[in-house]
Design an enzyme around this catalytic site. Structure first.
Site, PDB file in Angstrom:
ATOM      1  N   TYR A  24      46.854  30.394  41.362  1.00 41.90           N
ATOM      2  CA  TYR A  24      46.026  29.703  40.553  1.00 41.90           C
ATOM      3  C   TYR A  24      45.803  30.041  39.164  1.00 41.90           C
ATOM      4  O   TYR A  24      44.095  30.587  40.230  1.00 41.90           O
ATOM      5  CB  TYR A  24      46.051  28.503  41.004  1.00 41.90           C
ATOM      6  CG  TYR A  24      46.168  27.342  40.783  1.00 41.90           C
ATOM      7  CD1 TYR A  24      46.794  26.480  39.480  1.00 41.90           C
ATOM      8  CD2 TYR A  24      47.593  26.170  41.397  1.00 41.90           C
ATOM      9  CE1 TYR A  24      47.199  25.711  39.128  1.00 41.90           C
ATOM     10  CE2 TYR A  24      48.502  24.710  41.770  1.00 41.90           C
ATOM     11  CZ  TYR A  24      48.477  24.982  39.809  1.00 41.90           C
ATOM     12  OH  TYR A  24      49.514  24.248  39.582  1.00 41.90           O
ATOM     13  N   THR A  43      57.452  33.017  20.679  1.00 44.56           N
ATOM     14  CA  THR A  43      58.331  33.206  21.659  1.00 44.56           C
ATOM     15  C   THR A  43      57.500  34.502  21.924  1.00 44.56           C
ATOM     16  O   THR A  43      57.308  35.836  21.244  1.00 44.56           O
ATOM     17  CB  THR A  43      59.049  33.578  22.312  1.00 44.56           C
ATOM     18  OG1 THR A  43      59.943  34.072  20.843  1.00 44.56           O
ATOM     19  CG2 THR A  43      59.709  31.656  21.721  1.00 44.56           C
ATOM     20  N   LYS A  78      61.728  37.260  22.811  1.00 44.57           N
ATOM     21  CA  LYS A  78      63.047  36.983  21.806  1.00 44.57           C
ATOM     22  C   LYS A  78      63.067  39.480  21.464  1.00 44.57           C
ATOM     23  O   LYS A  78      63.582  40.557  21.906  1.00 44.57           O
ATOM     24  CB  LYS A  78      63.300  36.313  20.912  1.00 44.57           C
ATOM     25  CG  LYS A  78      63.394  35.048  21.228  1.00 44.57           C
ATOM     26  CD  LYS A  78      62.887  33.860  20.208  1.00 44.57           C
ATOM     27  CE  LYS A  78      63.783  32.106  20.827  1.00 44.57           C
ATOM     28  NZ  LYS A  78      63.437  31.143  19.715  1.00 44.57           N
TER      29      LYS A  78
END
Ligand SMILES: *Cc1c(COP(=O)(O)O)cnc(C)c1O
Length: 392
Positions: free
Chosen positions: A45, A224, A227
């Protein structure tokens, strides 16, 4: 303990090895990206940001972050290097959609006006589709494409003057032409709007110099990483340094909780790979292969939206064939060729049927396909489509 999951993964490995992958938004990552994403970093975390963060929002909310601090900062540095930019970068968005949500929430209020490209003209769901948060939270105005399917920059200018948007968005999921970032930036400046670029599809081309760069022109750039950048599934946000604090708080705590450090590790590996000269060579081949395949379809008399391609994808408009995009997608699947149905400009069918298919060359170029291979696949697709028409 035996897990059913690994059987499924083995089957998927087989599928990926044996199909011809033409989905324009997919790619195959390196072994190193897979190792990073499959690592123990998934256990950690780390809400917050590395202590060395240049802007505000420094520090983590949990102990034991000394390694992930180094990792996240390194990931940021490498993406700046890959795009030759000093824009601030946030590597925490879980996906392209999360990056866009965080970007909008950083600089806009619900109800503000966004001027963007609609889904049926090639835009993305998160660019204001009524079924998406973007269309529900913001007042969307859409600019049009001309009869050939190219963005009509005069329409962008006219609509910007009329609707006075708070933000103008350039970027698409199914658009095969160069985006004129300079004119978009001029229009945004003249109406006092933020200019945001969503380069999710073309980011690899931007990094390789095969598409004009939005850096220096856009205020915010989202992408992104999975891709054409060939990294793990995820998102990035770049912004002018003066927006850094807003963007960082737009991601955390604005729209996300703990970052995915295993994915950030995969993004860092992808950034290293994008900095290697072999990456630019790969992208040059993607573009060359796309043009060869598109030309093969044109030569066979197919209708290509905009009449061609400048990038890694093109859209076949199947209206003349009487077949829907869905029918062609399903039939190609049976022959081991994977692509997706897509709306075409002026679409008359529902998005579930669609009148076109989208074809991309990034994934198979990774597998070593050459221009000849792509032309061969174009002929194979034509045979399958002709057989479907005959069976009518
Ligand atoms: C793919 C894409 C996205 C969203 O990416 P996800 O990771 O699937 O959420 C956003 N914008 C554009 C233009 C895209 O093509």
């Amino acid at each position: 303990m035996q897990s059913k999951v690994f059987e499924i993964i083995e089957k998927e490995k087989e599928r990926q090895a044996h199909t011809i992958e033409l989905i324009a938004s997919e790619n195959f990552v390196s072994e190193n990206v897979l190792r990073a994403v499959g690592s123990c970093l998934t256990n950690k975390y780390s809400e917050g940001y590395p202590a060395e963060r240049p802007a505000g929002n420094r520090g983590r909310y949990y102990g034991g972050c000394e390694n992930v601090d180094v990792l996240e900062q390194y990931c940021c540095d490498m993406w700046q290097k890959a795009f030759h930019t000093d824009y601030h970068v946030n590597v925490q968005p879980h996906s392209g959609a999360s990056a866009n949500l965080a970007a909008y929430m950083s600089v806009l209020k619900p109800g503000d006006t966004i001027l963007a490209m609609s889904l049926d003209n090639g835009g993305h769901l998160t660019h204001g589709s009524p079924v998406n948060f973007s269309g529900r939270l913001f007042n969307m105005v859409f600019y049009d494409v001309d009869a050939s399917g190219r963005i009509d920059m005069e329409d962008v200018r006219k609509k910007a003057e009329d609707c006075k948007p708070a933000l103008i968005l350039a970027g698409a999921s199914a658009y095969s032409r160069i985006l004129d970032f300079r004119t978009f930036a001029d229009i945004a400046q003249s109406c006092g709007a933020y200019f945001m670029v969503d380069m999710a599809h073309i980011a690899g081309l931007v990094a390789a110099g095969d598409h004009p760069s939005p850096f220096g022109l856009a205020d915010i750039i989202t992408t992104t990483t999975h891709k054409t950048l060939r990294g793990p599934r995820g998102g990035l946000i770049f912004c002018r340094p003066e927006l850094a604090r807003k963007i960082d708080s737009g991601v955390f705590p604005g729209t996300q909780g703990g970052p995915l450090q295993h994915v950030i590790a995969g993004k860092a590996v992808a950034a290293e790979e994008a900095c290697d000269p072999s990456f630019a060579e790969y992208i040059h081949n993607v573009v060359k292969n796309c043009k060869a395949m598109c030309d093969a379809f044109l030569a066979m008399g197919y209708h290509v939206v905009t009449g061609g391609t400048d990038n890694h994808l093109f859209l076949l408009d199947l209206t003349d064939t009487g077949l829907t995009g869905k029918e062609v997608q399903n039939e190609l699947d049976k022959h081991g060729i994977t692509l997706n149905k897509n709306c075409v400009p002026g679409e008359t069918r529902s998005p579930q049927q669609a009148s076109g298919v989208r074809v991309g060359t990034a994934a198979m170029t990774t597998k070593g396909y050459t221009e000849e291979d792509f032309v061969r696949v174009a002929h194979r697709i034509d045979e399958i489509i002709r057989a479907m028409r005959q069976a009518r």
